[in-house]
Design a protein around this motif. Structure first.
Motif, short mmCIF file in Angstrom:
data_model
loop_
_atom_site.label_atom_id
_atom_site.label_comp_id
_atom_site.label_asym_id
_atom_site.label_seq_id
_atom_site.Cartn_x
_atom_site.Cartn_y
_atom_site.Cartn_z
N THR A 1 78.86 10.92 9.81
CA THR A 1 77.92 11.09 10.91
C THR A 1 77.89 12.53 11.41
O THR A 1 78.88 13.26 11.28
N GLU A 2 76.79 12.92 11.99
CA GLU A 2 76.60 14.27 12.53
C GLU A 2 76.45 14.18 14.04
O GLU A 2 75.35 14.24 14.57
N ARG A 3 77.56 14.02 14.75
CA ARG A 3 77.53 13.99 16.21
C ARG A 3 78.49 15.05 16.74
O ARG A 3 79.52 15.34 16.12
N ASP A 4 78.16 15.61 17.90
CA ASP A 4 78.98 16.68 18.47
C ASP A 4 80.42 16.27 18.70
O ASP A 4 81.33 17.09 18.56
N ILE A 5 80.67 15.01 19.05
CA ILE A 5 82.03 14.57 19.35
C ILE A 5 82.78 14.06 18.13
O ILE A 5 83.95 13.71 18.21
#
Length: 97
Positions: free
Chosen positions: A48-52
């Motif tokens: 996944t490409e999420r900031d967290i």
């Protein structure tokens, strides 16, 4: 049983495509077949490409606290972790069931 979870975050400016990072991933991938204390072993890149989100994860199971300590002290585990110290930080959780 103890489930050992590790989440790795690549340091700023480090890419998973770098040779040293690929070598570090390979070193962890190979541990599942090398360390007898590991009852279950899975590791890989986050999809996944999420900031967290963290970048790489390990999920493993060992029988008990003694087995966990033997795994942690195993020379191949120590060598793999030493590679990752060069380019990443991580967090760990150990869950007992």
């Amino acid at each position: 049983m103890i489930r050992h979870l590790v989440l790795f975050k690549l340091n700023e400016g480090v890419s998973r495509d770098e040779a040293r990072v690929q070598a570090g991933a390979k070193a962890f991938e190979e541990l599942g077949g090398v360390i007898p204390e590991l009852d279950f072993w899975q590791c890989g890149w986050n999809i996944t490409e999420r900031d967290i989100a963290y970048d790489f994860a390990i999920v493993s199971d060992v029988a008990d606290g003694d087995a966990l300590q033997r795994y942690i002290a195993h020379p191949d585990h120590q060598a793999a972790a030493a590679q990752w110290r060069e380019f990443a930080t991580w967090v760990i959780a150990d869950l007992e069931s």
